[in-house]
Design a protein around this motif. Structure first.
Motif, short mmCIF file in Angstrom:
data_model
loop_
_atom_site.label_atom_id
_atom_site.label_comp_id
_atom_site.label_asym_id
_atom_site.label_seq_id
_atom_site.Cartn_x
_atom_site.Cartn_y
_atom_site.Cartn_z
N MET A 133 18.31 6.86 9.24
CA MET A 133 17.65 7.91 8.45
C MET A 133 16.17 7.99 8.83
SD MET A 133 17.37 8.22 4.30
CE MET A 133 19.12 7.90 4.02
N PHE A 163 10.21 9.39 5.46
CA PHE A 163 9.67 10.59 4.81
C PHE A 163 8.70 10.16 3.72
CE2 PHE A 163 13.66 9.38 2.78
CZ PHE A 163 13.31 9.30 1.43
N SER A 164 7.83 11.08 3.33
CA SER A 164 6.97 10.80 2.19
C SER A 164 7.63 11.37 0.94
CB SER A 164 5.57 11.41 2.39
OG SER A 164 5.67 12.82 2.43
N TYR A 165 7.24 10.84 -0.19
CA TYR A 165 7.95 11.14 -1.44
C TYR A 165 6.96 11.58 -2.50
CZ TYR A 165 10.35 10.02 -5.86
OH TYR A 165 10.87 10.05 -7.12
N ARG A 201 6.99 12.87 -6.64
CA ARG A 201 7.73 13.14 -7.87
C ARG A 201 7.02 14.29 -8.58
NH1 ARG A 201 8.41 7.89 -11.04
NH2 ARG A 201 9.73 7.44 -9.24
N ILE A 239 21.27 13.46 0.90
CA ILE A 239 21.19 12.07 1.38
C ILE A 239 22.26 11.82 2.44
CG2 ILE A 239 21.38 9.62 0.72
CD1 ILE A 239 20.15 10.35 -1.98
N ASP A 263 10.84 15.27 -5.31
CA ASP A 263 11.83 14.90 -6.33
C ASP A 263 11.62 15.82 -7.55
OD1 ASP A 263 13.27 13.73 -8.39
OD2 ASP A 263 12.40 11.73 -8.15
N THR A 288 13.75 15.90 -10.18
CA THR A 288 14.62 15.50 -11.29
C THR A 288 13.88 15.31 -12.62
OG1 THR A 288 14.42 13.18 -10.62
CG2 THR A 288 16.33 14.39 -9.82
N LEU A 291 2.52 7.85 5.98
CA LEU A 291 3.60 7.76 5.00
C LEU A 291 3.27 6.64 4.02
CD1 LEU A 291 6.61 8.21 7.38
CD2 LEU A 291 5.87 9.81 5.62
N PRO A 292 3.71 6.78 2.81
CA PRO A 292 3.44 5.73 1.84
C PRO A 292 4.18 4.47 2.22
CG PRO A 292 5.05 7.25 0.98
CD PRO A 292 4.60 7.82 2.29
N ILE A 341 8.58 0.48 -8.83
CA ILE A 341 9.56 0.99 -9.80
C ILE A 341 10.03 -0.15 -10.69
CG2 ILE A 341 10.37 2.80 -8.26
CD1 ILE A 341 13.00 1.12 -7.98
N PRO A 378 10.52 4.67 0.09
CA PRO A 378 11.16 5.86 -0.49
C PRO A 378 12.61 6.04 -0.01
CG PRO A 378 9.06 6.45 0.54
CD PRO A 378 9.26 4.98 0.78
N TRP A 379 12.90 5.59 1.20
CA TRP A 379 14.23 5.83 1.76
C TRP A 379 15.21 4.69 1.47
CZ3 TRP A 379 9.65 6.05 4.44
CH2 TRP A 379 9.25 4.88 5.08
N VAL A 389 18.03 3.10 -0.33
CA VAL A 389 19.12 3.62 -1.15
C VAL A 389 19.48 2.57 -2.21
CG1 VAL A 389 21.56 4.28 -1.02
CG2 VAL A 389 19.93 5.13 0.69
N PHE A 448 18.57 7.56 -3.93
CA PHE A 448 17.39 6.80 -3.53
C PHE A 448 16.91 5.98 -4.72
CE2 PHE A 448 16.79 10.34 -0.34
CZ PHE A 448 17.06 9.55 0.77
N VAL A 481 14.04 4.91 -5.51
CA VAL A 481 12.78 5.37 -6.10
C VAL A 481 13.03 6.45 -7.16
CG1 VAL A 481 12.35 7.14 -4.32
CG2 VAL A 481 10.43 6.11 -5.53
N MET A 482 14.12 7.19 -7.00
CA MET A 482 14.43 8.26 -7.94
C MET A 482 15.08 7.73 -9.22
SD MET A 482 15.72 11.25 -5.32
CE MET A 482 16.10 12.42 -6.62
#
Lengths: 338, 171
Positions: free
Chosen positions: A1, A4-6, A8, A35, A50, A52, B11-12, B17, B32-33, B35, B76, B78-79
């Motif tokens: 994969m 990426f930056s994220y 919220r 995903i 994000d 959500t 990138l961070p 969390i 972030p990636w 899972v 993910f 982080v979510m």
């Protein structure tokens, strides 16, 4: 994969602003398709926003007597909402015909509409695909195409849209509400997905930076005479080869209004309003249902592995119309087809 | 792994969390990636949750998040900040197996056992949902869990036993 930056997002405005300023950004909610596509390197977003935490997870009454389903309402929540079950059982049935209990708990209303095709070649970056890499060709047209489209195809793409929910929404004439950099707009469900034409890489009429906020169901009385009939290679947890959503309004012994949409056969939920008018004012009869089926499939084109779908779709249309007219909708747990 | 290589915007590295896993609050910094499935197995050493297909098709990775069963391979971490996660390791209480775990033993509801943690987490959630009454309904609502050994009949027997004894207890 890919990395990426994220971000919220804490408001719709922030999400839209951040997405609009970055062509490589994508929204993420349930993630059940995105995903997966990222794991195959089919999608490689540089930035995920994000959404959500946005307040889009309610189902509300509309002033005109319909329902407004927030984009983040999960498939499970929508299918089991008592108002949806009572007033739009076709939608509930179609949602429960799709995916698995686990996926329905994560997948959202907005995301369901935006899921990509499950064409084998699209999913395999080792092969050409006009949808994934425009201009590289369509191996499905001359390759394995059992699950592919028979209506509205182009020389560039014969992929199908895989959603069950969207097929019911097309029959119910739902409206997709979106917010973008230029404000809000409403897109009829039937105009939301597009045919592949010369640009199969573009699935929908949504513009970059626009976010789906809700799907609106207009007031309707299709709670008695409806069905969602889905035919597939295994009885559960499989995409449709052919599916049919039917909603009828019957006045006395005549059909006053008919809505019919097909899934699994085109790049979008397939409706044929001209065929629907063939039913208006007529009593339910298999001969008339067969005429409707012939009309809908008159321009169908089969490929090596999927020509069977033309006949299957005709039979499914006749069966689904019969189920709806009789008020005996297809069960999504007892899979025997009556 | 370095997150900030190449590209103008760095990138961070990691994002803080908090997850409550099997009743215990866990604070961690995640990429972030990462899972959820990999977080559970590789970072928290909760290897009961299995990686089968890693594409949301087999259900071996099923866990219960905020009361709902999901595929942990399709989320993910982080979510899921702030979420309450129950894995197969969190079902037994004080050394006593969850009734569905016991029912799987009673009914020999597995052969190789690889899909079993996901089957049991999915079955526990199915019973909580309270929508399945008939065998057809159990099979339909368990269709997200694939068993290569074909222990389905016994899995349905095990779930049916727990639903039945719950109903009896409620009388």
């Amino acid at each position: 994969m890919n990395r990426f930056s994220y971000l919220r997002a804490s408001s719709v405005d922030e999400a839209v602003r951040e997405a609009a300023s970055d062509p490589a950004a994508r929204f993420i909610a349930g993630g059940t398709n995105l995903i997966d596509l990222m794991k195959y390197n089919v999608e490689q977003p540089a930035r995920l926003i994000d959404i959500t935490h946005l307040p889009l997870n309610q189902i509300d009454e509309t002033d005109s007597g319909g329902l407004r389903i927030g984009a983040l309402v999960t498939n499970d929540e929508a299918a089991y909402d008592p108002r949806v079950q009572d007033r739009y059982p076709l939608l509930s049935s179609a949602i429960l015909a799709g995916a698995s209990a686990q996926l329905r708990n994560s997948a959202t209303t907005g995301g369901n509409l935006l899921q990509r095709t499950r064409c084998y070649y699209f999913y395999d970056p080792g092969t050409p695909c006009n949808k994934r890499e425009p201009g590289t060709g369509c191996p499905a047209a001359t390759g394995r195409n059992r699950i592919h489209a028979i209506l509205g195809t182009s020389e560039h793409c014969i992929a199908t849209h895989p959603s069950d929910m969207a097929v019911a929404l097309a029959a119910l004439e739902a409206v997709v509400h979106v917010t973008g950099p230029d404000g809000e707009r409403a897109i009829p469900l039937s105009d939301f997905h597009r045919l592949p034409g010369d640009h199969p890489e573009i699935d929908t009429t949504l513009r970059h930076g626009e976010i789906i906020t809700a799907v609106e169901l207009p007031a309707a009385d299709f709670s008695r005479n409806y069905t969602y009939l889905k035919l597939r290679d295994r009885l559960s947890y499989a995409f449709a080869l052919v599916s049919v959503a039917v909603a009828l309004r019957i006045d006395g012994d005549a059909i006053a209004e008919a809505r019919l949409a097909l899934g699994g056969v085109a790049h979008k939920p397939w409706r044929d309003p001209e065929a629907e008018t063939l039913l208006h004012g007529h009593p339910a009869s298999e001969d008339r249902f067969a005429a409707v089926a012939d009309h809908i499939l008159k321009d169908a084109r089969g490929y090596e592995d999927n020509a069977f779908k033309i006949d299957l779709a005709k039979r499914a249309i006749i069966r689904a119309l019969s189920q709806a007219a009789a008020g005996t909708p297809q069960s999504q747990t007892d899979k025997r087809i009556q | 792994m370095s997150a900030g290589q190449g590209g103008a915007a760095a990138l961070p590295e990691r994002i803080a969390i908090t997850l409550t896993v099997n009743g215990e609050a866990r604070q961690m910094d995640v990429l972030p990636w990462t899972v959820l499935l990999d977080l559970l197995r590789d970072h928290l050493a909760l290897t009961g949750t299995k990686k089968g297909c890693d594409h949301g098709q087999c259900g071996a990775c099923t866990v219960i998040v905020d009361g709902r069963r999901i595929n942990s391979c399709m989320a993910f971490a982080v979510m899921k900040d702030g979420a309450n996660v129950t894995t197969i390791e969190g079902l037994a209480k004080d050394g006593v197996l969850h009734p569905l775990q016991q029912a799987f033993i009673d009914h020999d509801a597995f052969q190789c056992g690889y899909c079993t943690p996901g089957q049991i987490c999915s079955g526990v959630a199915l019973i909580e949902e309270g929508r399945a009454r008939t065998r057809d309904e159990i099979r339909e609502f368990m269709s997200g869990n694939i068993c290569r050994c074909g222990a389905y009949t016994n899995i349905v027997d095990a779930i049916e036993q727990v639903i039945g004894s719950n109903e009896e207890a409620a009388r």
